[in-house]
Design an enzyme around this catalytic site. Structure first.
Site, short mmCIF file in Angstrom:
data_model
loop_
_atom_site.label_atom_id
_atom_site.label_comp_id
_atom_site.label_asym_id
_atom_site.label_seq_id
_atom_site.Cartn_x
_atom_site.Cartn_y
_atom_site.Cartn_z
N ASP A 162 7.79 57.01 34.49
CA ASP A 162 7.97 56.65 33.09
C ASP A 162 8.07 57.88 32.20
O ASP A 162 7.37 58.87 32.42
CB ASP A 162 6.79 55.77 32.64
CG ASP A 162 7.07 55.05 31.34
OD1 ASP A 162 8.25 54.89 30.98
OD2 ASP A 162 6.10 54.64 30.68
N HIS A 186 17.21 61.23 32.43
CA HIS A 186 17.17 60.47 33.69
C HIS A 186 17.47 61.37 34.88
O HIS A 186 16.87 61.21 35.95
CB HIS A 186 18.17 59.31 33.64
CG HIS A 186 17.77 58.22 32.70
ND1 HIS A 186 16.54 57.61 32.78
CD2 HIS A 186 18.43 57.62 31.67
CE1 HIS A 186 16.45 56.67 31.84
NE2 HIS A 186 17.57 56.67 31.16
N SER A 209 13.68 48.61 36.61
CA SER A 209 13.09 47.28 36.57
C SER A 209 14.15 46.23 36.28
O SER A 209 15.28 46.54 35.87
CB SER A 209 12.00 47.22 35.50
OG SER A 209 12.59 47.24 34.21
N ASN A 219 15.11 46.55 32.76
CA ASN A 219 16.06 47.64 32.46
C ASN A 219 17.51 47.20 32.59
O ASN A 219 18.40 47.80 31.98
CB ASN A 219 15.83 48.82 33.42
CG ASN A 219 14.49 49.50 33.24
OD1 ASN A 219 13.96 50.09 34.17
ND2 ASN A 219 13.91 49.43 32.04
N ARG A 264 -0.55 50.57 31.46
CA ARG A 264 -0.28 49.20 31.88
C ARG A 264 0.62 49.25 33.11
O ARG A 264 1.28 50.24 33.37
CB ARG A 264 0.40 48.40 30.76
CG ARG A 264 1.71 48.99 30.27
CD ARG A 264 2.34 48.13 29.17
NE ARG A 264 3.63 48.64 28.78
CZ ARG A 264 3.83 49.56 27.82
NH1 ARG A 264 2.79 50.08 27.18
NH2 ARG A 264 5.05 49.97 27.52
N LEU A 265 0.63 48.16 33.87
CA LEU A 265 1.45 48.09 35.08
C LEU A 265 2.87 47.63 34.81
O LEU A 265 3.78 47.90 35.58
CB LEU A 265 0.80 47.15 36.10
CG LEU A 265 -0.46 47.68 36.79
CD1 LEU A 265 -0.96 46.65 37.79
CD2 LEU A 265 -0.20 49.00 37.48
#
Length: 253
Positions: A33, A50, A78, A81, A208-209
């Site tokens: 992240d 990226h 994800s 995303n 957070r996950l």
């Protein structure tokens, strides 16, 4: 070499020297992240952010190999995303495809895709499948590339797979209700046959996950690191391992 780099290098060697390899996690999950925030803070384009994050993966796997880690799961894209604008998503997918190709060509890693293949473009699907096939025989670190991955989606896919499997066997719903348990569902996850992650690392300061390995991380230890992923250093990695080794995992006992 800058003085700061020299100091970090000396500190990293000190931490590594005190690391107990018997206490190293065998499976590490990493939420990569902060690429975009790193790019903005450094005056770079999002694509450059990226790409810097993708380049960092090579370093991470090298550090894992040095410390006897056996499985690494990298959350690269994800399901959420996939809703990004095309002008952002297309170059990101291109970087992911190049990264997966490079992992396969390296010759040290066994690449395995975790995620929903059907949500991805045909080209990305082909790259992932070819990487798995090309590295299937390799005995090095198993690298799970989580592309088009969502934790809730994985559980839904596992249940669907379980139902279809037993429908083909002629199992009735009543019979299935009698036998379904945690182990049976686990056999249909993307990571079936693998150990659950011992340690989950998330960079960029978010705590957070976000749906990462919801099923598998029930007993995982979490380590949240302030630095953005492209700036993640070996000393940050070693600190995570040191922190993990200092914890007492009781599994409810």
């Amino acid at each position: 070499m800058k003085l700061r780099d020299l100091v970090y290098g000396l500190y990293a060697r000190r931490v590594e020297g005190r690391l107990d390899h018997d206490q190293v996690p065998k499976h590490i999950g990493v939420i990569l992240d902060g690429n975009r925030r790193w790019a903005r803070a450094d005056g770079r384009t999002l694509e450059q952010g990226h790409q810097a994050g993708a380049d960092k993966i090579h370093d991470l796997l090298g550090w894992c190999a040095e410390t006897d880690v056996e499985v690494v799961t990298l959350w690269m894209l994800s399901t959420d995303n996939l809703n990004r604008p095309e002008e952002q998503l297309s170059p990101l997918l291109g970087i992911i495809e190049d990264t997966v190709r490079n992992l396969a060509a390296d010759g040290r890693w066994r690449v395995h895709h975790v995620g929903t293949m059907d949500l991805l473009p045909a080209r990305t699907q082909r790259v992932l499948k070819e990487a798995e096939q090309a590295t299937d025989h390799i005995g090095g670190i198993l690298v799970n590339v989580a592309v088009g991955y969502g934790g809730r989606q994985e559980i839904a896919d596992a249940v669907r797979s379980l139902l279809l499997d037993h429908a083909d066997k002629g199992t009735t719903f009543e019979e299935l209700a009698e036998i379904v348990d945690v182990d049976l569902i686990s056999e249909h996850l993307y990571t079936r046959g693998q150990p659950d992650p011992d340690l989950v690392i998330r960079t960029s300061g978010e705590q957070r996950l976000s749906g990462f390995m919801l099923w598998q991380s029930a007993h995982s230890e979490y380590y949240f690191c302030e630095v953005f992923w492209p700036a993640f250093r070996k000393v940050d990695f070693l600190r995570a391992l040191r922190d993990y080794a200092a914890r007492h995992r009781r599994y409810g006992n």
